[in-house]
Design a protein around this motif. Structure first.
Motif: not given
Length: 594
Positions: A497-510
């Motif tokens: 299951i993902p972490s909030i920090r992984l979601k934040t990293l994805r937003s940044t990589m976009q």
């Protein structure tokens, strides 16, 4: 009185008080956050995120349902199926509760994966608020323009409706990453750290292991990251499923059977493992080779003609097979991860500090050069992870080593090195650790932005599956060694299951990939202008990402003793920044590239 609130994605809320956990945030209360307009902006082919904070009744947790309809524009719409909802799981870190793990909510009111069920299982003392993370995917094929949407929060017999606006931009995030976000781990950590695998001695034979591992690769892929799994241990031992079966010795050594290896790795290398993801069937861009001090040749024979014969023959066979399989989009890394402090081998292959260990680079390049120097077919490259000796090595080995993964702080002392490595045609990444849970989410944003400012090709988080057995309460290293959590023990999810920090990293990589896409369209001064934009929003001087050199560089690395690093220059790019700064940066960027 409101029963729920819609807030943005860079703020986390205390489940007991409802107060903002980010100390640097511009607002401190849910009421203030709820007064801000829910206006979202996103490129196409990207995720946009927000949160729903739900007030809980005293005593029992009520039945809670989250629903959404299609997001509509004048000429197009985003289907309701593009929403994903996650219950935020709270961890106790430094006597406070922070949300990080994200549990996917089942459709409807499934007993095990409803928000009420997850909240009850989390069992936070005196919990007054629950939190839901919302992903909304903005497809590449919709028309740019203004859209309206709403989500409904049903608590018992009451319903809150949260309306929002979405501006979909003309620009689209490319499917292929232009900057690598590398989530590193080691074999076979998954089997050691996931109950579902650890308890199954037949996990390889019955396919269970491969099903779970694939979910880690897919989750990383969907979050614009690479799950990068070193196949051998520090001892050089390798689980059988990570290598093909060999037979013979000396000149007779060869691969007996490729089928096990091909079945394991083929879907990652031809992209079929990702065929039904948002980004599509893109092969992984990099993969470790299993070659090391102790494989395919036994280290007992190191330095002999037999060791050389076996190593070269199997390396050549790997290159030929990979070429025949048309695995041509992936760069395959020869990487020596051994450290002599583990008392298994007498040399440091990784993070070389002592000058007498340099010869390992020359020895293993010579063993592998027939494959490394081929101009056609599969791409085999020599990789180093460098820290102490980087300043001494980047010129010396620029023509041998093609992937330089460099300690982020030490790399920042040598801005002149990038031109040297670029001229030799090399890739450069910097490495560090994931942001601990108790630190601001804005810290997760900085490493990818620094990659753009410095002009490097990627970033590495060195370990991403060390969550610890007590992760559901307090993760290992406060979460600094994982971006995933195992879903099996608590939720019956046979994968991560993902972490909030992984979601934040994805937003940044976009954001970063949109920046790089724009830079490549105007190579003259494009990176300089983007660096100025980032610096302006962060309130720092352009060039702050190159903080200068420490005096102790005049000494050899093995004399860097005591606390010298504590006083060494470091590029501190975000201390004191409110997390909303990331939204400021996005608005400034979309004004340029949108």
């Amino acid at each position: 009185m409101k029963n729920s609130y819609l807030i943005h994605d860079l703020i986390r809320i205390c489940p007991q008080s409802g107060q903002v956990l980010e100390e640097q945030a511009r607002v401190r209360t849910l009421e203030e956050l709820a007064e801000q307009p829910a206006n979202l902006i996103s490129p196409r082919n990207a995720y946009v995120c927000f949160q729903l904070i739900v007030r809980l009744g005293g005593g029992t947790v009520p039945k809670i349902l989250i629903e959404a309809d299609a997001v509509t524009g004048e000429q197009d719409e985003i289907a309701a199926r593009e929403f994903d909802f996650y219950a935020e799981w709270f961890h106790c870190v430094k006597d406070r509760y922070y949300p990080d793990a994200l549990v996917p909510l089942a459709e409807g009111d499934s007993e095990a994966l409803s928000l009420a069920a997850v909240t009850k299982r989390n069992a936070i003392p005196e919990q007054a608020y629950a939190a839901v993370w919302v992903d909304l995917f903005v497809p590449a094929n919709i028309r740019a323009g203004d859209y309206r949407g709403a989500v409904r929060v049903r608590i018992g017999d009451a319903t809150d409706t949260h309306e929002f606006r979405l501006k979909a931009l003309e620009t689209a995030v490319p499917n292929e990453s232009l900057v690598i976000a590398d989530l590193n781990s080691y074999a076979d950590n998954l089997s050691r750290r996931i109950d579902y695998l650890r308890s199954n001695r037949y996990r390889y034979e019955d396919g269970t292991y491969f099903q779970v591992e694939k979910q880690f690769f897919r989750m990383a892929h969907e979050h614009r990251c690479l799950f990068h799994y070193l196949p051998y241990e520090h001892s050089g031992n390798i689980p059988d499923v990570f290598i093909p079966e060999l037979e013979g010795r000396g000149k007779e050594m060869r691969v007996k059977d490729w089928s096990r290896f091909d079945e394991h790795f083929g879907p990652y290398l031809d992209g079929s493992a990702f065929a039904d993801t948002k980004r599509g069937a893109i092969p992984i861009p990099y993969m470790y080779l299993p070659f090391n001090f102790h494989w395919p040749a036994d280290y007992v024979k190191f330095g002999t003609k037999g060791y050389r014969t076996e190593f070269k023959a199997i390396m050549e066979e790997f290159h030929r097979h990979f070429t025949e399989k048309s695995w041509l989009q992936t760069k395959f890394e020869l990487f020596l991860n051994h450290k002599k402090r583990y008392k298994l081998f007498p040399y440091d292959g990784d993070e070389t500090r002592f000058i007498w260990d340099e010869k390992i680079n020359d020895i293993f390049y010579d063993l592998s050069k027939d494959a490394l120097e081929k101009e056609s077919g599969a791409q085999f490259i020599f990789r180093t992870d460098s820290s102490w000796s980087y300043g001494l090595h980047y010129e010396k080995y620029a023509d041998l080593i093609r992937l330089w993964v460099v300690n982020e702080q030490i790399f920042s002392w040598f801005p002149e090195s990038l031109e040297v490595l670029r001229a030799a045609g090399n890739d450069v990444w910097t490495y560090g650790s994931a942001q601990p849970i108790s630190q601001t989410l804005f810290g997760t944003v900085i490493a990818p932005l620094a990659a753009v400012m410095r002009g490097v090709d990627g970033i590495v988080y060195w370990e991403n599956t060390l969550w610890g057995d007590d992760w559901h309460h307090t993760p290992e290293s406060d979460g600094g060694t994982t971006m995933f959590y195992p879903g099996d023990r608590l939720f019956g999810i046979l994968g991560p299951i993902p972490s909030i920090r992984l979601k934040t990293l994805r937003s940044t990589m976009q954001v970063v990939d949109c920046m790089e896409q724009w830079i490549r369209k105007q190579p003259e001064g494009g990176r300089h202008r983007m660096g100025e934009l980032i610096a302006s929003v962060l309130g720092i001087e352009p060039g702050s990402w190159w903080p200068g050199k420490p005096d102790f560089l005049q000494k050899p690395p093995y004399e860097w003793l005591g606390g010298v690093f504590s006083e060494a220059p470091i590029a501190t790019l975000y201390k004191g920044q409110p997390p909303e700064t990331f939204a400021d940066l996005q608005r400034a960027l979309w004004a340029i590239v949108g």
